[in-house]
Design a protein around this motif. Structure first.
Motif, PDB file in Angstrom:
ATOM      1  N   PHE A  46       0.863  -1.182   0.000  1.00 38.18           N
ATOM      2  CA  PHE A  46       0.000   0.000   0.000  1.00 38.18           C
ATOM      3  C   PHE A  46       0.900   1.232   0.000  1.00 38.18           C
ATOM      4  CE2 PHE A  46      -2.669  -3.115   2.262  1.00 38.18           C
ATOM      5  CZ  PHE A  46      -3.837  -3.022   1.532  1.00 38.18           C
ATOM      6  N   VAL A  47       0.552   2.210  -0.803  1.00 31.82           N
ATOM      7  CA  VAL A  47       1.235   3.500  -0.798  1.00 31.82           C
ATOM      8  C   VAL A  47       0.177   4.544  -0.485  1.00 31.82           C
ATOM      9  CG1 VAL A  47       2.587   5.163  -2.120  1.00 31.82           C
ATOM     10  CG2 VAL A  47       2.919   2.705  -2.499  1.00 31.82           C
ATOM     11  N   CYS A  48       0.388   5.258   0.597  1.00 34.93           N
ATOM     12  CA  CYS A  48      -0.589   6.229   1.090  1.00 34.93           C
ATOM     13  C   CYS A  48       0.055   7.613   1.063  1.00 34.93           C
ATOM     14  CB  CYS A  48      -1.012   5.856   2.502  1.00 34.93           C
ATOM     15  SG  CYS A  48      -1.460   4.113   2.667  1.00 34.93           S
ATOM     16  N   PRO A  49      -0.115   8.365  -0.034  1.00 33.43           N
ATOM     17  CA  PRO A  49       0.611   9.627  -0.209  1.00 33.43           C
ATOM     18  C   PRO A  49       0.024  10.833   0.526  1.00 33.43           C
ATOM     19  CG  PRO A  49      -0.693   9.184  -2.154  1.00 33.43           C
ATOM     20  CD  PRO A  49      -0.862   7.992  -1.230  1.00 33.43           C
ATOM     21  N   GLU A  50      -1.060  10.652   1.250  1.00 33.35           N
ATOM     22  CA  GLU A  50      -1.717  11.805   1.878  1.00 33.35           C
ATOM     23  C   GLU A  50      -1.842  11.662   3.386  1.00 33.35           C
ATOM     24  OE1 GLU A  50      -5.384  12.050  -0.295  1.00 33.35           O
ATOM     25  OE2 GLU A  50      -4.390  12.873  -2.065  1.00 33.35           O
ATOM     26  N   ASP A  62       2.068  17.448  10.107  1.00 34.54           N
ATOM     27  CA  ASP A  62       3.161  16.753   9.431  1.00 34.54           C
ATOM     28  C   ASP A  62       2.545  15.953   8.299  1.00 34.54           C
ATOM     29  OD1 ASP A  62       5.373  17.534  11.091  1.00 34.54           O
ATOM     30  OD2 ASP A  62       4.567  16.215  12.639  1.00 34.54           O
ATOM     31  N   PHE A  63       3.222  15.909   7.172  1.00 33.28           N
ATOM     32  CA  PHE A  63       2.722  15.238   5.976  1.00 33.28           C
ATOM     33  C   PHE A  63       3.695  14.150   5.570  1.00 33.28           C
ATOM     34  CE2 PHE A  63       1.348  19.623   6.008  1.00 33.28           C
ATOM     35  CZ  PHE A  63      -0.013  19.515   5.814  1.00 33.28           C
ATOM     36  N   ALA A  64       3.166  13.031   5.085  1.00 35.15           N
ATOM     37  CA  ALA A  64       4.044  11.926   4.700  1.00 35.15           C
ATOM     38  C   ALA A  64       3.392  11.054   3.637  1.00 35.15           C
ATOM     39  CB  ALA A  64       4.369  11.066   5.915  1.00 35.15           C
ATOM     40  N   THR A  65       4.243  10.322   2.969  1.00 39.90           N
ATOM     41  CA  THR A  65       3.809   9.178   2.177  1.00 39.90           C
ATOM     42  C   THR A  65       4.178   7.950   2.999  1.00 39.90           C
ATOM     43  OG1 THR A  65       4.141  10.289   0.060  1.00 39.90           O
ATOM     44  CG2 THR A  65       4.129   7.881   0.031  1.00 39.90           C
ATOM     45  N   ILE A  66       3.202   7.121   3.268  1.00 39.21           N
ATOM     46  CA  ILE A  66       3.411   5.908   4.048  1.00 39.21           C
ATOM     47  C   ILE A  66       3.410   4.720   3.095  1.00 39.21           C
ATOM     48  CG2 ILE A  66       2.515   4.431   5.907  1.00 39.21           C
ATOM     49  CD1 ILE A  66       3.375   7.214   6.888  1.00 39.21           C
ATOM     50  N   HIS A  67       4.449   3.879   3.228  1.00 38.49           N
ATOM     51  CA  HIS A  67       4.564   2.655   2.434  1.00 38.49           C
ATOM     52  C   HIS A  67       4.388   1.482   3.393  1.00 38.49           C
ATOM     53  CE1 HIS A  67       6.388   4.810  -1.025  1.00 38.49           C
ATOM     54  NE2 HIS A  67       6.842   5.598  -0.066  1.00 38.49           N
ATOM     55  N   ILE A  68       3.412   0.630   3.110  1.00 35.58           N
ATOM     56  CA  ILE A  68       3.171  -0.555   3.923  1.00 35.58           C
ATOM     57  C   ILE A  68       3.322  -1.765   3.000  1.00 35.58           C
ATOM     58  CG2 ILE A  68       1.471  -1.846   5.287  1.00 35.58           C
ATOM     59  CD1 ILE A  68       0.122   0.953   5.819  1.00 35.58           C
ATOM     60  N   ARG A  69       4.188  -2.686   3.392  1.00 44.53           N
ATOM     61  CA  ARG A  69       4.377  -3.933   2.638  1.00 44.53           C
ATOM     62  C   ARG A  69       4.228  -5.080   3.625  1.00 44.53           C
ATOM     63  NH1 ARG A  69       8.659  -0.614   1.117  1.00 44.53           N
ATOM     64  NH2 ARG A  69       8.682  -0.025  -1.066  1.00 44.53           N
ATOM     65  N   GLU A 117       6.386  -4.436   6.946  1.00 39.94           N
ATOM     66  CA  GLU A 117       7.246  -3.276   7.121  1.00 39.94           C
ATOM     67  C   GLU A 117       6.449  -2.024   6.815  1.00 39.94           C
ATOM     68  OE1 GLU A 117      10.405  -4.459   4.399  1.00 39.94           O
ATOM     69  OE2 GLU A 117       9.716  -2.970   2.938  1.00 39.94           O
ATOM     70  N   VAL A 118       6.747  -0.974   7.568  1.00 40.27           N
ATOM     71  CA  VAL A 118       6.087   0.318   7.390  1.00 40.27           C
ATOM     72  C   VAL A 118       7.192   1.368   7.314  1.00 40.27           C
ATOM     73  CG1 VAL A 118       4.442   1.981   8.336  1.00 40.27           C
ATOM     74  CG2 VAL A 118       4.073  -0.473   8.689  1.00 40.27           C
ATOM     75  N   PHE A 119       7.133   2.162   6.260  1.00 39.06           N
ATOM     76  CA  PHE A 119       8.143   3.181   5.991  1.00 39.06           C
ATOM     77  C   PHE A 119       7.432   4.503   5.778  1.00 39.06           C
ATOM     78  CE2 PHE A 119      10.687   5.239   2.463  1.00 39.06           C
ATOM     79  CZ  PHE A 119      11.688   5.726   3.279  1.00 39.06           C
ATOM     80  N   GLY A 120       7.887   5.535   6.466  1.00 38.06           N
ATOM     81  CA  GLY A 120       7.284   6.860   6.331  1.00 38.06           C
ATOM     82  C   GLY A 120       8.251   7.849   5.716  1.00 38.06           C
ATOM     83  N   GLU A 121       7.826   8.488   4.635  1.00 40.51           N
ATOM     84  CA  GLU A 121       8.604   9.556   4.012  1.00 40.51           C
ATOM     85  C   GLU A 121       7.939  10.881   4.388  1.00 40.51           C
ATOM     86  OE1 GLU A 121      10.382   8.743  -0.118  1.00 40.51           O
ATOM     87  OE2 GLU A 121       8.489   7.613  -0.082  1.00 40.51           O
ATOM     88  N   PHE A 122       8.350  11.445   5.509  1.00 45.01           N
ATOM     89  CA  PHE A 122       7.765  12.692   5.975  1.00 45.01           C
ATOM     90  C   PHE A 122       8.435  13.863   5.250  1.00 45.01           C
ATOM     91  CE2 PHE A 122       6.431   9.792   9.183  1.00 45.01           C
ATOM     92  CZ  PHE A 122       5.237  10.308   9.668  1.00 45.01           C
TER      93      PHE A 122
END
Length: 157
Positions: A46-50, A62-69, A117-122
């Motif tokens: 899942f890619v959650c850009p908002e 704070d704003f981020a794109t969250i990547h969940i695999r 895994e969960v990765f946040g690009e803030f």
């Protein structure tokens, strides 16, 4: 449509025309359905850009794109419930690292995946971008070693 939803084991949000957007952190909104291919190991991404949350000190957004695999086992997260869950962080005050770990732990508790895994690009604030990464692999399985390898090698230049 209702028969299809019944077959998915009680999914209530998907297809609902009366969507309620939570205004507080709401892990209880997450829903799961049965994995039809539990014998196959495969990734779901899942890619959650908002994604938005609040700084716990200043209250600024704070704003981020969250990547969940994740590699599912018996259960999978339903995407509309995931969207509403992530939306529930909108008024939640926590540091970036906390948000990522909370998301990973909530999803792990919900689905019991083989790996996640969960990765946040803030986005940068004050000239610094923070990109936290959290993961989990089921203990005593090859997924535990995968988690360690991914953690140690994550984002290496």
């Amino acid at each position: 449509m209702s028969r299809q939803l019944e077959e998915l084991g009680g999914i209530t949000l998907l297809g609902s025309q009366k969507t309620h957007y939570p205004d507080q952190y709401a892990p209880g909104i997450l829903e799961v359905f049965d994995n039809k291919h539990p014998g196959n190991d495969y990734f779901v991404k899942f890619v959650c850009p908002e994604f938005t949350s609040l700084c716990p000190i200043t209250g600024q957004p704070d704003f981020a794109t969250i990547h969940i695999r994740y590699i599912p086992d018996q259960k999978m997260v339903e995407s509309k419930s995931l969207k509403l869950y992530l939306f529930s962080f909108r008024n939640h005050g926590d540091f970036h690292e906390d948000c990522i770990n909370i998301i990973m732990k909530d999803l792990t508790g919900l689905m019991q995946p083989k790996y996640i895994e969960v990765f946040g690009e803030f986005t940068p604030r004050g000239g610094i971008a923070i990109h936290p990464f959290a993961n989990y692999g089921r203990p005593g399985t090859p997924f535990e070693q995968l988690a360690q390898k991914r953690l140690f090698e994550h984002d290496m230049l």
